[in-house]
Design an enzyme around this catalytic site. Structure first.
Site, PDB file in Angstrom:
ATOM      1  N   HIS A  86      -2.425  10.584  -7.726  1.00 32.31           N
ATOM      2  CA  HIS A  86      -3.217   9.390  -7.406  1.00 32.31           C
ATOM      3  C   HIS A  86      -2.248   8.211  -7.315  1.00 32.31           C
ATOM      4  CE1 HIS A  86      -6.962   7.143  -7.132  1.00 32.31           C
ATOM      5  NE2 HIS A  86      -6.330   6.194  -7.798  1.00 32.31           N
TER       6      HIS A  86
ATOM      7  N   ASP B  71     -10.695  11.531 -10.806  1.00 26.24           N
ATOM      8  CA  ASP B  71      -9.495  10.835 -11.309  1.00 26.24           C
ATOM      9  C   ASP B  71      -9.439  10.745 -12.833  1.00 26.24           C
ATOM     10  OD1 ASP B  71      -8.746  10.360  -8.669  1.00 26.24           O
ATOM     11  OD2 ASP B  71      -9.789   8.431  -8.611  1.00 26.24           O
TER      12      ASP B  71
ATOM     13  N   GLU C 132       6.228   9.086  -4.833  1.00 32.15           N
ATOM     14  CA  GLU C 132       5.542  10.385  -4.710  1.00 32.15           C
ATOM     15  C   GLU C 132       6.538  11.463  -4.294  1.00 32.15           C
ATOM     16  OE1 GLU C 132       0.974   9.073  -3.745  1.00 32.15           O
ATOM     17  OE2 GLU C 132       2.255   9.380  -2.023  1.00 32.15           O
TER      18      GLU C 132
HETATM   19  C1  GAR Z   1      -1.101   9.608  -1.123  1.00 34.43           C
HETATM   20  O1  GAR Z   1      -0.595   8.326  -1.417  1.00 34.43           O
HETATM   21  C2  GAR Z   1      -1.889  10.140  -2.300  1.00 34.43           C
HETATM   22  O2  GAR Z   1      -1.375   9.735  -3.531  1.00 34.43           O
HETATM   23  C3  GAR Z   1      -3.234   9.508  -2.043  1.00 34.43           C
HETATM   24  O3  GAR Z   1      -3.426   9.615  -0.665  1.00 34.43           O
HETATM   25  C4  GAR Z   1      -2.156   9.529  -0.017  1.00 34.43           C
HETATM   26  C5  GAR Z   1      -2.048  10.684   0.938  1.00 34.43           C
HETATM   27  O4  GAR Z   1      -0.898  10.550   1.735  1.00 34.43           O
HETATM   28  N1  GAR Z   1      -4.279  10.174  -2.784  1.00 34.43           N
HETATM   29  C6  GAR Z   1      -5.375   9.538  -3.181  1.00 34.43           C
HETATM   30  O5  GAR Z   1      -5.613   8.372  -2.935  1.00 34.43           O
HETATM   31  C7  GAR Z   1      -6.332  10.403  -3.989  1.00 34.43           C
HETATM   32  N2  GAR Z   1      -7.364   9.619  -4.568  1.00 34.43           N
HETATM   33  P1  GAR Z   1      -0.315  11.805   2.499  1.00 34.43           P
HETATM   34  O6  GAR Z   1      -1.460  12.451   3.289  1.00 34.43           O
HETATM   35  O7  GAR Z   1       0.723  11.248   3.422  1.00 34.43           O
HETATM   36  O8  GAR Z   1       0.261  12.753   1.490  1.00 34.43           O
END
Ligand code: GAR
Length: 195
Positions: free
Chosen positions: A112, A153, A182
């Site tokens: 998250h 969450d 990330e």
């Molecule tokens: C990421 O930043 C992840 O942490 C977030 O969505 C993005 C996906 O990016 N997740 C959430 O917000 C979950 N509640 P990506 O498709 O490029 O990996």
């Protein structure tokens, strides 16, 4: 020397959108002397870019509906076919059904893009979070990697780390900093959880 595929732990990455985290996880486990490999991408949007990434990286992918995700007779045989031992959510926007949480107890993890419990819960995902963080003039944000339980969450936190936000940072700036965090930590934390 890397472990042969048949003895590796098979990971399914569930993603709904762009898939940068999915790609990071696939590449980390491809290139490192790791105990796991990404064996399947599960996506609920047929035009999501994560499907292009999966194809380019040679990882099988399936697209399913919310109803199919919630149907044990549909999803469990697929996960069994790919011998999935561990599930990593990476920008997956559907709730995980309780039968899957029970089947994969302590083996479903989510990332998250905020310092939970701040900026968590329904409607808080992706760019919306960074907009809310900037709007609230926070001086820091970060990432939370947590086990998945039946509340949104809310599972046990495995790892958190933060970044500073400059007064003139936009939501896009914060998002870029978060994506860098990330990339640095999510595959590594999954690897540690597998060991
Ligand atoms: C990421 O930043 C992840 O942490 C977030 O969505 C993005 C996906 O990016 N997740 C959430 O917000 C979950 N509640 P990506 O498709 O490029 O990996």
């Amino acid at each position: 020397m890397s472990t042969p595929n048949q003895t590796k732990i098979n990971i399914a990455v569930f993603a709904s959108g762009n898939g940068s985290n999915a790609q990071n996880i696939i590449e980390y486990f491809n290139s490192s002397d790791s105990v796991g490999r990404v064996a399947l991408i599960v996506c609920n949007k047929k035009d999501a870019y994560v499907l292009t990434r999966a194809e380019q990286l040679g990882v099988p992918a399936i697209v399913l509906s919310r109803a199919q995700l919630n149907d044990p007779q549909y999803i469990l045989p697929i996960l069994e076919k790919y011998n999935i031992d561990f599930i990593a959510l990476a920008g997956f926007l559907l709730m995980i059904p309780s039968f899957l949480i029970e089947r994969y107890e302590d083996r479903i993890v989510n990332i998250h893009p905020s310092l939970l419990p701040k900026y968590g819960g329904k409607g808080m995902y992706g760019h919306f979070i960074h907009e809310a963080v900037v709007e609230a003039r926070e001086s820091e944000s970060g990432i939370t990697i947590h086990k998945v339980n039946s509340s949104c969450d809310d599972g046990e936190i495995v790892f958190q780390t933060s970044i500073n936000i400059a007064p003139d940072d936009t939501a896009d700036d914060v998002e870029a900093k978060i994506h860098a965090l990330e990339k640095m930590h999510y595959p590594r934390v999954i690897d540690e959880m597998l060991r």
